[in-house]
Enzyme design. Structure first.
Site, PDB file in Angstrom:
ATOM      1  N   LYS A  12       0.714  -1.208   0.023  1.00  0.00           N
ATOM      2  CA  LYS A  12       0.088  -0.020  -0.031  1.00  0.00           C
ATOM      3  C   LYS A  12       0.921   1.283   0.069  1.00  0.00           C
ATOM      4  O   LYS A  12       2.101   1.276   0.331  1.00  0.00           O
ATOM      5  CB  LYS A  12      -0.900  -0.142   1.095  1.00  0.00           C
ATOM      6  CG  LYS A  12      -1.882  -1.263   1.137  1.00  0.00           C
ATOM      7  CD  LYS A  12      -3.028  -1.334   2.032  1.00  0.00           C
ATOM      8  CE  LYS A  12      -3.927  -2.588   2.129  1.00  0.00           C
ATOM      9  NZ  LYS A  12      -4.912  -2.514   3.144  1.00  0.00           N
ATOM     10  N   TYR A  52     -12.328  -2.137  -3.959  1.00  0.00           N
ATOM     11  CA  TYR A  52     -12.725  -2.348  -2.541  1.00  0.00           C
ATOM     12  C   TYR A  52     -14.372  -2.149  -2.515  1.00  0.00           C
ATOM     13  O   TYR A  52     -14.968  -1.741  -1.322  1.00  0.00           O
ATOM     14  CB  TYR A  52     -12.132  -1.191  -1.616  1.00  0.00           C
ATOM     15  CG  TYR A  52     -10.762  -1.513  -1.176  1.00  0.00           C
ATOM     16  CD1 TYR A  52     -10.746  -2.682  -0.341  1.00  0.00           C
ATOM     17  CD2 TYR A  52      -9.442  -0.611  -1.394  1.00  0.00           C
ATOM     18  CE1 TYR A  52      -9.198  -3.031   0.148  1.00  0.00           C
ATOM     19  CE2 TYR A  52      -8.235  -1.290  -1.083  1.00  0.00           C
ATOM     20  CZ  TYR A  52      -8.100  -2.280  -0.320  1.00  0.00           C
ATOM     21  OH  TYR A  52      -6.859  -2.533   0.253  1.00  0.00           O
ATOM     22  N   ASN A 115      -2.117  -0.358   6.586  1.00  0.00           N
ATOM     23  CA  ASN A 115      -1.593  -1.496   7.179  1.00  0.00           C
ATOM     24  C   ASN A 115      -0.586  -2.220   6.279  1.00  0.00           C
ATOM     25  O   ASN A 115      -0.477  -3.384   6.278  1.00  0.00           O
ATOM     26  CB  ASN A 115      -2.938  -2.239   7.693  1.00  0.00           C
ATOM     27  CG  ASN A 115      -3.828  -2.695   6.533  1.00  0.00           C
ATOM     28  OD1 ASN A 115      -3.509  -2.265   5.434  1.00  0.00           O
ATOM     29  ND2 ASN A 115      -4.832  -3.471   6.739  1.00  0.00           N
ATOM     30  N   HIS A 118      -2.097  -5.898   1.335  1.00  0.00           N
ATOM     31  CA  HIS A 118      -3.372  -6.308   0.995  1.00  0.00           C
ATOM     32  C   HIS A 118      -3.084  -7.858   0.995  1.00  0.00           C
ATOM     33  O   HIS A 118      -1.764  -8.162   0.014  1.00  0.00           O
ATOM     34  CB  HIS A 118      -4.063  -5.841  -0.142  1.00  0.00           C
ATOM     35  CG  HIS A 118      -5.148  -6.638  -0.704  1.00  0.00           C
ATOM     36  ND1 HIS A 118      -6.530  -6.485  -0.227  1.00  0.00           N
ATOM     37  CD2 HIS A 118      -5.236  -7.255  -1.701  1.00  0.00           C
ATOM     38  CE1 HIS A 118      -7.258  -7.044  -0.816  1.00  0.00           C
ATOM     39  NE2 HIS A 118      -6.515  -7.977  -1.618  1.00  0.00           N
ATOM     40  N   GLU A 129      -9.023 -10.290  -8.351  1.00  0.00           N
ATOM     41  CA  GLU A 129      -8.027  -9.078  -7.966  1.00  0.00           C
ATOM     42  C   GLU A 129      -6.857  -9.288  -8.916  1.00  0.00           C
ATOM     43  O   GLU A 129      -6.255  -8.273  -9.254  1.00  0.00           O
ATOM     44  CB  GLU A 129      -7.750  -9.294  -6.633  1.00  0.00           C
ATOM     45  CG  GLU A 129      -8.842  -8.875  -5.649  1.00  0.00           C
ATOM     46  CD  GLU A 129      -8.501  -9.138  -4.128  1.00  0.00           C
ATOM     47  OE1 GLU A 129      -9.419  -8.869  -3.384  1.00  0.00           O
ATOM     48  OE2 GLU A 129      -7.390  -9.742  -3.776  1.00  0.00           O
TER      49      GLU A 129
END
Ligand code: UDP
Ligand code: MG
Length: 142
Positions: A12, A52, A115, A118, A129
């Site tokens: 991320k 998302y 965080n 993913h 994905e």
């Protein structure tokens, strides 16, 4: 590639910005995953919303979309036996405060939103994905 043998991951924006790309890839490599597709890219707002979309009714959705489109990410398809569950174990709990010792999120996440990484939550989503980011000609199973 067979179902169950691969998962999708994305490092991320904050982790990329803080120079954690290579350290995180090192952890992934040590855990026995092989990279079969990889690209650095930046999501538009629209792409982040689409990626998302299952969370579009959640209170954190707007912030998440802004965050995920705020800078470059590293997207990759990873191969290993039982890839989805093995990788979820490696990254740890969504909230770094609850992430197990030694997990990637414990080491590199700075908040529940930022965080670090993913990981797909099912074989079905791993396929979905992977196809969101890569064409069949950009995936090199070996
Ligand atoms: N997220 C957030 N606030 C929350 C829960 C999740 O900002 O309270 C973000 C976080 O970046 C997380 C992503 O939304 O990784 C997707 O949430 P999910 O529950 O699917 O967690 P994951 O599968 O990534 O562990
Ligand atoms: Mg999830």
């Amino acid at each position: 590639m067979k179902t169950g043998e691969f998962t999708f991951t994305m490092i991320k924006p904050t982790a990329v910005r803080l120079g954690k790309l290579v350290p995180i890839l090192h952890e992934i490599n040590l855990a026995g995953f092989n990279v079969v597709a990889m690209k650095m890219t930046r999501l538009s707002r629209l792409q982040a919303e689409k990626f998302y979309e299952i969370h579009n009714d959640k209170p954190f959705f707007e912030d998440l979309v802004s965050f995920m489109s705020s800078g470059p990410v590293l997207a990759a398809v990873l191969r290993k036996e039982n890839a989805v569950s093995e990788f979820r174990k490696l990254i740890g709990n969504t909230n770094p405060q609850n992430a197990e010792e030694g997990t990637i999120r414990k080491k590199f996440a700075i908040s529940v939103q930022e965080n670090a990484i993913h990981g797909s939550d099912s074989d079905e989503n791993a396929l979905k994905e992977s196809c969101f980011f890569f064409s069949q000609f950009e995936i090199f199973p070996h």
